[in-house]
Design an enzyme around this catalytic site. Structure first.
Site, PDB file in Angstrom:
ATOM      1  N   ASP A   1      -3.566   2.518  -5.464  1.00  0.00           N
ATOM      2  CA  ASP A   1      -2.449   2.635  -4.527  1.00  0.00           C
ATOM      3  C   ASP A   1      -2.126   1.326  -3.810  1.00  0.00           C
ATOM      4  O   ASP A   1      -1.353   1.317  -2.857  1.00  0.00           O
ATOM      5  CB  ASP A   1      -2.738   3.728  -3.486  1.00  0.00           C
ATOM      6  N   GLU A   2      -2.684   0.214  -4.272  1.00  0.00           N
ATOM      7  CA  GLU A   2      -2.513  -1.037  -3.540  1.00  0.00           C
ATOM      8  C   GLU A   2      -2.434  -2.219  -4.506  1.00  0.00           C
ATOM      9  O   GLU A   2      -3.215  -2.306  -5.450  1.00  0.00           O
ATOM     10  CB  GLU A   2      -3.685  -1.216  -2.574  1.00  0.00           C
TER      11      GLU A   2
ATOM     12  N   ASP B   1       0.846  -1.193   0.000  1.00  0.00           N
ATOM     13  CA  ASP B   1       0.000   0.000   0.000  1.00  0.00           C
ATOM     14  C   ASP B   1       0.880   1.241   0.000  1.00  0.00           C
ATOM     15  O   ASP B   1       1.718   1.418   0.888  1.00  0.00           O
ATOM     16  CB  ASP B   1      -0.905   0.008   1.231  1.00  0.00           C
TER      17      ASP B   1
END
Length: 419
Positions: free
Chosen positions: A114-115, A15
């Site tokens: 974002d992950e 993350d």
């Protein structure tokens, strides 16, 4: 629980911390760890939502994702930015390419902008122990992009995600095993802190007297299945850390469970008439995606959150129809029925619609008493084809041109924000 037959793969979940804020910090040559930064959807609107905040913004000024523009203090050190969605997506792709230097692309599953999940199986001979590789990837992202990250590691995707959410977002890195589940997961409370459990399911579990993940794990499986159906089976096994999904598995083979859309309104919508305009636009979008994926739906849900000044709680209600559909106007009619039944007359500020209980679209079920059904079934795909070729706004419903419509303005946005 016997874990000997369960997957034992070195899976990590990465993350990028405060991703939007970190990207803006990199773009402007700022230090994300020491500069108070907030990314706000629209700086000109005082009620606009904060999309991301840097660690210092959270620590010093107590501003985090979900706060409003007017809540941010007027301080000379604070840096405010509007989102640049194209740039954020480009950065996400560059991070994925960096990770691909360590593992094959098929070992990477991009979960969100974002992950990502990464399967490190088979990379030991090149890079060393999986834990060392994970930390090396973390360091590479920081060195190349100046974006800090957190990493959760586990024997399957679920445990890696739990290790990320419940521990490594505070410590930077966390590795969990099956044996850690009773000591690290079962005490989690409220239940919505666990990945995969939303507020609605949490409320139903609480009514059953279940308030911790351990409570789910130690509830009779048949009882959970009677209450939740197949979701009850999933809740039970997830509470034990069991997840048989694999990276790279196509989404549809695992079961597409819903299509939905949520929208934060930029002003109060006080009347049913105004709310209905936006609902029609949202139903149009959800049913377009449902048709494109080749599905029909039986269950239609509507959620309405009221203005902060309202005295009434928000609601989320569902209705199951006898014949599955992917028609826009059928979904809209059900949503307006739910609105009529539950709308309290307070100004609305957020709407959400969802279709679940999906079935594969097959032959059209004709109705002797509905001569226009075939024409309506052809209308939706025809409109979809026109929009796909000429653009989303090439064919619009008249309601979208009224003052209540949002579709035209949202067409210039990406992910609901400035591109």
């Amino acid at each position: 629980m016997d874990y000997t037959l369960m997957p034992q793969r070195p899976i990590i979940c990465i993350d990028a911390k405060s991703f939007y804020a970190s990207c803006m910090a990199m773009l402007h040559g700022l230090d994300i760890m020491s500069t108070p930064i907030a990314v706000v959807a629209n700086l000109k609107q005082s009620g606009s939502v904060v999309l991301a905040a840097s660690p210092m913004m959270k620590e010093r000024f107590h501003i985090k994702t979900g706060n409003r523009r007017y809540e941010i203090p007027n301080h000379p050190e604070i840096r405010l930015f509007e989102p640049k969605m194209n740039f954020f997506i480009e950065m996400s792709m560059m991070i994925t390419k960096l990770i691909a230097n360590y593992v094959p692309l098929e070992n990477i599953h991009v979960y969100s902008v974002d992950e990502s999940f990464v399967d490190l199986t088979g990379t030991e001979k090149l890079w060393g122990a999986p834990e060392e590789i994970a930390k090396e990837i973390q360091k590479a992202i920081m060195d190349q992009f100046r974006i800090p990250s957190a990493v959760g590691m586990g024997p399957n995707m679920l445990i890696a995600k739990l290790a990320l959410d419940l521990e490594s977002k505070k410590t930077g890195f966390a590795k969990w095993s099956y044996e850690d589940i009773p000591t690290k997961l079962w005490s989690v409370n409220p239940l919505s802190k666990m990945w995969g459990i939303g507020k609605q399911i949490e409320s139903r579990l609480n009514k059953m007297g279940i308030h911790t993940v351990g409570g789910i794990a130690n509830t009779d499986l048949k009882e959970l299945e009677e209450e939740f159906g197949i979701i009850g089976n999933q809740l039970y096994h997830h509470a034990w850390g069991i997840d048989l999904s694999t990276i790279g598995e196509p989404i549809l083979t695992k079961g597409q469970i819903s299509f939905s859309q949520g929208q934060m309104l930029m002003r109060d919508y006080p009347t049913r008439k105004e709310i209905s305009v936006v609902l029609l636009e949202m139903c149009e979008d959800v049913m377009r995606r449902t048709r494109e994926a080749g599905f029909t739906a039986r269950t239609i849900s509507l959620g309405v959150s009221y203005s902060r000044q309202a005295m009434t709680k928000s609601f989320y209600r569902s209705k199951t129809i006898p014949i599955p559909t992917n028609e826009t106007m059928v979904m809209f009619r059900v949503c307006t029925e739910l609105l009529d039944e539950h709308f309290a007359g307070e100004p609305a500020r957020q709407l959400s619609v969802r279709v679940t209980n999906l079935e594969r679209e097959r032959s059209i079920q004709l109705d002797l008493f509905d001569e226009n059904k075939l024409k309506r079934q052809l209308l939706g795909p025809t409109m979809d084809a026109i929009r796909a070729k000429y653009g989303t706004t090439s064919i619009m419903r008249a309601a979208s041109y009224t003052a209540s419509g949002t579709a035209i303005k949202r067409n210039i946005l990406l992910g609901g924000h400035l591109a």
